[in-house]
Motif scaffolding. Structure first.
Motif, short mmCIF file in Angstrom:
data_model
loop_
_atom_site.label_atom_id
_atom_site.label_comp_id
_atom_site.label_asym_id
_atom_site.label_seq_id
_atom_site.Cartn_x
_atom_site.Cartn_y
_atom_site.Cartn_z
N SER A 47 -6.29 -0.95 -1.75
CA SER A 47 -5.57 0.28 -2.08
C SER A 47 -6.29 1.12 -3.13
O SER A 47 -6.02 2.32 -3.24
N THR A 48 -7.17 0.50 -3.91
CA THR A 48 -7.70 1.19 -5.09
C THR A 48 -9.19 1.49 -5.06
O THR A 48 -9.63 2.41 -5.74
N MET A 72 0.83 -1.21 0.00
CA MET A 72 0.00 0.00 0.00
C MET A 72 0.86 1.25 0.00
O MET A 72 0.52 2.25 -0.65
N ALA A 73 1.98 1.22 0.71
CA ALA A 73 2.89 2.37 0.71
C ALA A 73 3.45 2.61 -0.69
O ALA A 73 3.54 3.75 -1.16
N TRP A 101 -4.35 -5.14 -3.10
CA TRP A 101 -4.53 -4.29 -4.29
C TRP A 101 -5.94 -3.68 -4.29
O TRP A 101 -6.11 -2.48 -4.53
N MET A 124 2.07 1.75 -3.54
CA MET A 124 1.00 2.23 -4.42
C MET A 124 0.66 3.69 -4.15
O MET A 124 0.18 4.40 -5.05
N GLN A 125 0.89 4.15 -2.93
CA GLN A 125 0.58 5.52 -2.56
C GLN A 125 1.84 6.40 -2.48
O GLN A 125 1.80 7.49 -1.95
N ARG A 126 2.96 5.84 -2.97
CA ARG A 126 4.23 6.56 -3.03
C ARG A 126 4.70 7.00 -1.64
O ARG A 126 5.05 8.16 -1.41
N ARG A 127 4.64 6.03 -0.71
CA ARG A 127 5.19 6.23 0.63
C ARG A 127 6.26 5.17 0.88
O ARG A 127 6.46 4.28 0.07
#
Length: 327
Positions: free
Chosen positions: A287-288, A33-34, A284, A36-39
């Motif tokens: 996250s979306t 999740m990080a 996935w 996918m969220q650019r963390r």
């Protein structure tokens, strides 16, 4: 005495890897999740954050257990234990290979369906025993949601049983040597996987834990190990549903094609790769996708999935009878 020790060792050999997998599933979820969220995600405790699950477990273990004053203490404590134990005992019938199963039941699929149906009792008891309106509303939501989607899951499983002619999970996998059931039953696979998301209270069907409405749902009054047992139960159930999806539709431990090089790879490896893929899909989706409204959730279960799955039962049974393919 020797028999009891043997059974105990077999249970440990199964339970310990499942618990370790669950622990690192939480880490993988946070990492994915990080990304996918650019963390960055967990990266402090241990190399690349690999010890983060153990730090979380220790934190929950040493926290104070808070018991609400007006709660029914016996049921309040019993509820998370029921949820956790039921999530573990389901693994007794899951085959990892043709000869790798704790209990090879002839009615293995019925056993799993019965265990998943009992899981709602832990949630109902937690909501009622907490003596909290938010917890009770979350428990009612969860019970209605799980019962609604269990109907569709049951009808999907009936189609698989008609094709295989057996309630034994190993036999179901062996019948997929020629073709995986996901090919002829692809719409049912979609219904089954979406229903699995609803059954495990995962996004986009995490209505029992809707933070904006119910604070945290049925476990709002729990802390320390009570919360940890609910947490463990939810994630073990996700891994269990991923394993069941692999067994029913993706050939279990069988390789994708019958090639000598692929057949040389142990079945447990193939099984693990497929299960990990569906575990990733759970993350996935979380996250979306946004959360459904409750009326949309119920409409999808009763007005869309139920008629389609029921029609597919009739269609599959008719085709097997007409072409004399009934096992």
């Amino acid at each position: 005495m020797i028999l009891i020790l043997t059974i105990f060792c077999k249970v440990l050999v199964l339970a310990v890897p499942v618990l370790i997998t669950m622990a690192y599933f939480t880490l993988i979820e946070r990492k994915v999740m990080a990304a996918m969220q650019r963390r960055r995600g967990p990266n402090v405790v241990g190399i690349y954050g690999l010890l983060q699950p153990f730090a979380d477990a220790l934190k929950l273990l040493v926290k104070e257990t808070i018991l609400p004053t007006r709660a029914n203490l016996f049921l309040f404590i019993l509820a998370p234990v029921i949820t956790f134990v039921l999530s573990l005992v389901g693994w007794a019938a899951i085959p990892f290979g043709s000869d790798s199963v704790l209990s090879d039941l002839n009615v293995g699929i019925l056993y799993l369906f019965a265990i998943s149906s009992l899981g709602v009792y832990g949630i109902i008891l937690s909501g009622w025993a907490s003596n909290s309106k938010y917890a009770f509303l979350g428990a009612l939501r969860s019970a209605a949601q799980m019962i609604s989607y269990e109907v569709s899951i049951g009808l999907v499983i009936i189609c698989v049983l008609l094709c295989s002619g057996s309630l034994n999970l190993i036999s179901i996998v062996e019948h997929q040597r020629e073709v995986w059931y996901v090919v002829p039953l692809f719409p049912l696979f979609i219904i089954f996987f979406i229903s699995a998301l609803a059954e495990t209270n995962r996004t986009p069907f995490d209505l029992p834990e809707a933070e904006g409405e119910l604070v945290a749902g049925y476990n709002v009054e729990y802390s320390s190990m009570g919360f940890a047992l609910f947490f463990l139960g939810e994630y073990i159930n996700m891994i269990l549903m991923s394993a069941l999806t692999v067994i029913l539709f993706f050939g279990g431990w069988l390789p994708p094609v019958d090639v000598f090089v692929l057949n040389y790879v142990p079945g447990v490896i193939w099984f693990s790769i497929k299960v990990i893929f569906f575990m990733f899909t759970f993350v996935w989706v979380r996250s979306t996708l946004p959360r459904y409204r409750y009326d949309q959730l119920m409409r999808l279960g009763w007005k869309v999935f139920l008629p389609i799955s029921l029609a597919w039962v009739l269609l599959v049974a008719s085709i097997l009878m007409v072409f004399d393919y009934l096992p």
